[in-house]
Write an enzyme that holds these catalytic residues in place. Structure first.
Site, short mmCIF file in Angstrom:
data_model
loop_
_atom_site.label_atom_id
_atom_site.label_comp_id
_atom_site.label_asym_id
_atom_site.label_seq_id
_atom_site.Cartn_x
_atom_site.Cartn_y
_atom_site.Cartn_z
N CYS A 1 0.84 -1.20 0.00
CA CYS A 1 0.00 0.00 0.00
C CYS A 1 0.88 1.25 0.00
O CYS A 1 2.10 1.16 0.10
CB CYS A 1 -0.92 0.02 1.22
SG CYS A 1 -0.01 0.14 2.78
N CYS B 1 3.18 1.65 2.95
CA CYS B 1 4.44 0.90 2.86
C CYS B 1 5.49 1.77 2.18
O CYS B 1 6.64 1.86 2.62
CB CYS B 1 4.26 -0.39 2.06
SG CYS B 1 3.11 -1.58 2.77
N ASP C 1 12.35 27.46 -31.12
CA ASP C 1 13.58 27.89 -31.76
C ASP C 1 13.36 27.74 -33.27
O ASP C 1 12.57 26.89 -33.70
CB ASP C 1 14.74 27.00 -31.29
CG ASP C 1 16.01 27.26 -32.06
OD1 ASP C 1 16.42 28.42 -32.13
OD2 ASP C 1 16.58 26.29 -32.59
N ASP D 1 16.66 22.50 -29.96
CA ASP D 1 17.46 21.31 -30.27
C ASP D 1 18.96 21.48 -30.08
O ASP D 1 19.69 20.50 -30.09
CB ASP D 1 17.21 20.88 -31.72
CG ASP D 1 17.87 21.83 -32.72
OD1 ASP D 1 17.83 23.05 -32.46
OD2 ASP D 1 18.41 21.37 -33.72
N ASP E 1 20.32 26.18 -26.93
CA ASP E 1 18.94 26.18 -26.44
C ASP E 1 18.84 25.66 -25.00
O ASP E 1 17.78 25.78 -24.38
CB ASP E 1 18.06 25.30 -27.33
CG ASP E 1 17.89 25.88 -28.73
OD1 ASP E 1 17.87 27.12 -28.84
OD2 ASP E 1 17.77 25.11 -29.69
#
Length: 701
Positions: free
Chosen positions: A12, A15, A418, A596, A600
């Site tokens: 559960c 736990c 970008d 990318d 960036d």
């Protein structure tokens, strides 16, 4: 140092909370997070904290940590646990049926008396159910008491032990009612619920299993003049490997000889094969379709893209979404409150006296309250949905680093793109040649050039016969010149403006001879085919789109117009991108940045959600919360849709989990639910939450 490892034996959310507290107290551990849904722990610690230290900490409170380089080890441990649970359920069901039949005359006045079994036989039948099948409840309760924590197991242990011990008095000759049937039914139904829950939860990790099965088992390595097959684990960086048609590429690398068509759909989600030639990179676990080629291994073992994807998906599934904090907070106070409510229930019913009240009613209703209140469904509400959601994303080439990114993507109001390499292809291509006959001359001149646009012109002239150039000369800032067949040509910066082409963001180069213009060639970084569609679809779902670029305003405006973007930030230096993102966030808007390149990375980190293109650099991908492995911009929309679908499922789960307890605890206190029905309802709530989360597998994204 960050470590993620499976934990066996959790029942559960309590736990998970207990293990998390224990790990946080371990010397050298900075942070620890334990996810009940994925049954994983994620720990950040210094180098002194070894796997054996973490394993000992987990074992100390009655659970098992699995540390192994073999991903199959966890699967094997889970299968073993499931087999043991199935055996306990089977034996318990058989014994409980006998106990119920033998107790029928006590429960139903018109039941035949010959079915009645003596109390000592009911005791013997109940004994294995209570202490063999229910052994884990006692172990977990004891661990909790040692660490001053109460859990769902505490509630079950108190309730069933009270029923069992009280019934034992009858066996010893005291004139007391028998509740062996109650204790046995409750334990059996809870174990059955756990078994069904475990079977359902097994499907929430399907994405990881699929990824694990993608890996090749062997590689054909060139050793001198021989080619030998070796296990994938023996491949080292620098090995030359041959891949034949229909074979999986074993590790990441670069093609050195040959060409082929490669199916990368298992990694990127893209169905169309990708053409590869010498110098191109290949990804381990992808499928070679047609040609034979040799490649040099550049990444092996844990460094391959597949291993990194598996690690990132596992970490995402183990991470905790902000929305989960509500359930965590409620669960931490829940068990003590339930114990008080159960005590109050007993006192109120006992004080009521016969015929409606008295000891029997008080005792039965108290056990029902203890059983019905187990907060399993609350603990499963968020992590199961996160597991299925991140797995579904991975199947579509959308790699989500953590649950927080998945949740926040639901709220995105501004998407900043970008330009170069994100909205555009990132490579210049020839767009116009006027007239076409000048192309071989220009290409012949560019053959000796190092100009950044030379490759685009040579690619355009591929297949055409080129001329021999003499007296080649580069004129910095202006262009190149050379002699072909006794005629000197100049190719480069034009002497006049070609406004129509330049307004489209194209770079124009002029071919002249003896001060006479022979023609022009225009080159541009062209828009990706899906860019315009992506912008339109984002705006339709209420997301404003911006573009940021270091290009001049004229070129940026031309690309923006083609893409349908009106909000443009041009002339922005790399280090200024993050500042622009922060300024957009000042209006309490959730901002996503899509990029990318290395330049960036600051903007990706500054955004609420950073989305990196899979074609980008490792730095960009590491800075982003979401990576689009399939390289398709429309996946930005898919990521947002997946986030919205996941959050919708989480809210449904939490509504059901809280609603279930709010409605049924008072019903149990009022005597409407008996313990057996309470156990059934508790098990059903957990299974329903997991099943609802599995609906994400078919959600449209």
């Amino acid at each position: 140092m960050k470590t993620t490892f499976p934990i066996i034996g959790m029942h559960c959310a309590s736990c998970a909370s207990l293990i998390e507290k224990k790990l946080k107290k371990t010397p050298g551990v900075a942070t620890a997070s334990v996810n009940y849904g994925s049954e994983q722990a994620m720990v950040e610690a210094d180098a002194t904290v070894t796997p054996s230290v973490l394993s000992a900490a987990v074992s100390d409170i009655g659970y098992k940590a699995v540390f192994s380089d073999d991903p199959q080890t966890k699967e094997q441990a889970k299968k073993t646990e499931l087999r043991v649970l199935q055996r306990k359920v089977t034996v318990s069901v058989a014994l409980t049926i006998l106990i119920l039949i033998g107790s029928l005359p006590h429960m139903i006045p018109w039941a035949p008396m010959y079915l009645e079994l003596p109390a000592w036989i009911l005791f013997l039948l109940s004994l294995p159910v209570q202490f063999w099948a229910g052994r884990d409840f006692y172990l977990a309760t004891w661990s909790g008491l040692k660490n001053r924590a109460a859990s769902m197991d505490t509630l079950i242990t108190i309730g069933t032990t009270a029923a069992f011990v009280y019934s034992l008095l009858s066996v010893l000759g005291f004139p007391t009612p028998v509740y062996f049937d109650t204790a046995a039914v409750v334990i059996t139904l809870i174990l059955l619920g756990r078994f069904l829950e475990a079977k359902a939860k097994a499907h929430t990790g399907d994405a990881i299993k699929k990824l694990l099965h993608l890996a090749a088992k062997t590689a054909r390595v060139v050793r001198g003049s021989r080619e030998i097959d070796i296990p994938i684990g023996d491949v080292v960086v620098g090995d030359i490997i041959r891949v034949r048609p229909g074979e999986k590429i074993p590790v990441d690398g670069k093609i050195t000889e040959g060409f082929s068509s490669i199916d990368e759909s298992m990694i990127t989600g893209e169905s169309l094969p990708v053409e590869k030639k010498s110098g191109d990179m290949v990804i381990g676990a992808t499928m070679n379709k047609t040609g034979t080629f040799l490649f040099v291994a550049t990444k092996v073992g844990d460094a391959t893209m597949l291993s990194q994807i598996i690690r990132m998906v596992a970490e995402a599934q183990s991470s905790r979404a902000p929305i989960a904090r509500l359930a965590d907070t409620v669960s931490s106070y829940f068990v003590p409150i339930v114990l008080m409510l159960a005590t109050a229930t007993f006192i109120i019913w006992f004080d009521s006296g016969p015929p409606a009240g008295g000891f029997t009613a008080a005792f039965t209703n108290m056990i029902a309250v203890l059983i019905i209140a187990c907060p399993c469904a609350m603990g499963l509400a968020t992590p199961t949905a996160i597991m299925v959601g991140t797995g579904r994303g991975a199947e579509h080439g959308i790699l989500i680093k953590n649950a927080e990114s998945l949740e926040i993507a639901n709220k995105i109001k501004v998407a900043v793109f970008d330009k170069t390499g994100t909205l555009t292809r990132g490579l210049p291509v020839v767009t116009d040649v006027l007239p076409p006959r000048i192309l071989p001359i220009a290409a012949s001149l560019e053959k000796g050039s190092e100009h950044s646009l030379a490759d685009a012109i040579l690619a355009k002239a591929q297949g055409q016969t080129l001329f021999h150039v003499t007296q080649f000369r580069a004129i910095p800032g202006h262009g190149i010149s050379g002699v072909i067949n006794h005629t000197r040509y100049f190719f480069g910066k034009p002497k006049k403006h070609y406004e129509e082409l330049e307004q489209q963001g194209k770079t124009v180069m002029e071919l002249t001879s003896a001060n006479k213009t022979l023609g022009i060639i225009a080159v541009a970084d062209t828009l990706k085919p899906e860019s315009k569609e992506t912008v339109e679809r984002l705006e339709r779902i209420g997301v404003a789109v911006w573009m940021v670029t270091g290009d001049n305003p004229r070129t940026a405006g031309a690309i923006g117009k083609l893409a349908g973007i009106s909000h443009i930030l041009a002339g922005v230096l790399p280090h200024e991108k993050a500042d622009k993102i922060r300024s957009l966030k000042q209006n309490n808007q959730v901002v996503a940045f899509v990029g990318d390149g290395i330049n960036d990375a600051p903007a990706l980190a500054a955004a609420d959600v950073g989305i990196a293109m899979g074609t980008g650099t490792d730095v960009a991908i590491e800075s982003a919360g979401i990576t689009l492995l399939n390289k398709n911009l429309t996946s930005v929309i898919s990521a947002i849709k997946l986030s919205r679908a996941t959050l919708s499922i989480i809210k449904q789960n939490l509504f059901w989990a809280f609603g279930y307890n709010i409605i049924l605890i008072p019903a149990a206190m009022a005597g409407i639910l008996n313990p057996a029905l309470a156990a059934f309802a508790m098990a059903a709530s957990s299974v329903s939450v997991v099943t609802n989360s599995l609906r994400l597998k078919t959600a449209k994204i």
